[in-house]
Design a protein around this motif. Sequence first.
Motif, PDB file in Angstrom:
ATOM      1  N   ALA A  41      14.395  19.332  80.907  1.00  0.00           N
ATOM      2  CA  ALA A  41      14.447  18.373  82.013  1.00  0.00           C
ATOM      3  C   ALA A  41      13.117  17.665  82.199  1.00  0.00           C
ATOM      4  CB  ALA A  41      14.846  19.087  83.312  1.00  0.00           C
ATOM      5  N   THR A 104      20.106  25.899  81.171  1.00  0.00           N
ATOM      6  CA  THR A 104      19.800  25.640  82.581  1.00  0.00           C
ATOM      7  C   THR A 104      19.061  24.318  82.752  1.00  0.00           C
ATOM      8  OG1 THR A 104      19.683  28.013  83.070  1.00  0.00           O
ATOM      9  CG2 THR A 104      18.630  26.512  84.633  1.00  0.00           C
ATOM     10  N   GLY A 107      21.272  21.337  81.782  1.00  0.00           N
ATOM     11  CA  GLY A 107      22.200  21.030  82.872  1.00  0.00           C
ATOM     12  C   GLY A 107      21.499  20.339  84.030  1.00  0.00           C
ATOM     13  N   LEU A 108      20.279  20.771  84.330  1.00  0.00           N
ATOM     14  CA  LEU A 108      19.503  20.126  85.395  1.00  0.00           C
ATOM     15  C   LEU A 108      19.212  18.674  85.042  1.00  0.00           C
ATOM     16  CD1 LEU A 108      17.829  20.221  88.010  1.00  0.00           C
ATOM     17  CD2 LEU A 108      15.906  21.054  86.636  1.00  0.00           C
ATOM     18  N   SER A 109      18.869  18.429  83.782  1.00  0.00           N
ATOM     19  CA  SER A 109      18.586  17.066  83.345  1.00  0.00           C
ATOM     20  C   SER A 109      19.800  16.160  83.512  1.00  0.00           C
ATOM     21  CB  SER A 109      18.131  17.076  81.880  1.00  0.00           C
ATOM     22  OG  SER A 109      17.905  15.766  81.409  1.00  0.00           O
ATOM     23  N   VAL A 110      20.976  16.657  83.082  1.00  0.00           N
ATOM     24  CA  VAL A 110      22.211  15.876  83.225  1.00  0.00           C
ATOM     25  C   VAL A 110      22.514  15.606  84.694  1.00  0.00           C
ATOM     26  CG1 VAL A 110      24.706  15.902  82.846  1.00  0.00           C
ATOM     27  CG2 VAL A 110      23.164  16.732  81.057  1.00  0.00           C
ATOM     28  N   LEU A 111      22.313  16.620  85.535  1.00  0.00           N
ATOM     29  CA  LEU A 111      22.548  16.460  86.976  1.00  0.00           C
ATOM     30  C   LEU A 111      21.623  15.411  87.573  1.00  0.00           C
ATOM     31  CD1 LEU A 111      23.801  17.356  89.693  1.00  0.00           C
ATOM     32  CD2 LEU A 111      22.022  19.137  89.792  1.00  0.00           C
ATOM     33  N   LEU A 112      20.346  15.481  87.234  1.00  0.00           N
ATOM     34  CA  LEU A 112      19.374  14.532  87.791  1.00  0.00           C
ATOM     35  C   LEU A 112      19.666  13.108  87.334  1.00  0.00           C
ATOM     36  CD1 LEU A 112      16.063  16.588  87.393  1.00  0.00           C
ATOM     37  CD2 LEU A 112      17.346  16.141  89.501  1.00  0.00           C
ATOM     38  N   GLU A 113      20.023  12.949  86.067  1.00  0.00           N
ATOM     39  CA  GLU A 113      20.355  11.614  85.569  1.00  0.00           C
ATOM     40  C   GLU A 113      21.585  11.068  86.280  1.00  0.00           C
ATOM     41  OE1 GLU A 113      20.478  11.100  81.330  1.00  0.00           O
ATOM     42  OE2 GLU A 113      18.873  12.553  81.020  1.00  0.00           O
ATOM     43  N   GLY A 114      22.586  11.926  86.515  1.00  0.00           N
ATOM     44  CA  GLY A 114      23.787  11.489  87.221  1.00  0.00           C
ATOM     45  C   GLY A 114      23.493  11.062  88.643  1.00  0.00           C
ATOM     46  N   ILE A 115      22.613  11.801  89.307  1.00  0.00           N
ATOM     47  CA  ILE A 115      22.234  11.441  90.683  1.00  0.00           C
ATOM     48  C   ILE A 115      21.491  10.114  90.697  1.00  0.00           C
ATOM     49  CG2 ILE A 115      20.782  12.084  92.638  1.00  0.00           C
ATOM     50  CD1 ILE A 115      21.406  15.006  92.006  1.00  0.00           C
ATOM     51  N   ASN A 118      23.514   6.907  90.441  1.00  0.00           N
ATOM     52  CA  ASN A 118      24.222   6.506  91.655  1.00  0.00           C
ATOM     53  C   ASN A 118      23.317   5.933  92.740  1.00  0.00           C
ATOM     54  OD1 ASN A 118      26.902   7.254  90.891  1.00  0.00           O
ATOM     55  ND2 ASN A 118      26.343   9.411  91.165  1.00  0.00           N
TER      56      ASN A 118
END
Length: 287
Positions: A41, A104, A107-115, A118
């Motif tokens: 991340a 972990t 997954g955090l990287s994907v979550l942050l990019e998705g946020i 938006n």
Amino acid sequence: MVTVSTLAALAVDGLAFGASLALLGVGITLVYGLGEVLNLAIGAFAVIAAILSALVIDSGQSLAVAVLAGLAFVGLFGLVVDRTLLSLVYRSEGEERILLGIFTTLGLSVLLEGIMVNFVSSQYSLPVGLDPIRVGSAVVTGTSVASIAVAAVVLLVLFLFLDRTFLGKATRTIFQDERGAYLVGIDPRKIRTLVFVLSALVAGLAGILAAARSNVSIANSFQFTTFALIVSIVGGIRSLVGAVVAGLVLGLINTYANFFVGSYFATIILFGAAIVFLLVRPEVMSS
């Protein structure tokens, strides 16, 4: 016709790009060397710091305030990540910890990019306002020179911290022998928290320097992480000095290749150079 001054100007730009790569590589190396967690991340941390700094400037604040705000946010966010997600990772050991850390942080990287997709959009840059510097018939941007200087100072301070301070020596002790460090009263978990925050700050600075030289977008998150991995592997995953040297060398290679053959082939050449370095230095693979 390519002149000597043009090559010199390209070298400055390459070193500026390499300075950001070195910071990213050091960020990866610090965390992996201390706790065997490969932080995938790290590119997201860099992008968050750059975008937040740009948004603070857009709100009417000065460049200094914007940079401090961006670094402060990623530092605090790094602390939260370390005390929550990484606490679960550090409960495991050996290969299990490495694999769990990869999943972990990925997954955090994907979550942050998705946020970020938006809530932010377009591309962001930092208006530094430095005048260009003429090198013969070529021109070097002032931000490239400033990037080299800032990165050099930060890396020097980091190395002095690791070499001269008690916390720095404790960190190096854990690098070399975690069990021995624990026996002499050093708490590896607290040191890991400190180092993860430092790595987040270093990555954030790399993103800010990149935004000072060109546009940064959410898509750069994956690119920054990829560059960080290449630099850390080529330099030696546990070697901070190696990460710095690899970052500068690969930055020069990428810049010259981009000028002569274009960005697409420059990326291929960068990966090819990394492979060559690993072939001529096989001990890196077992370090």
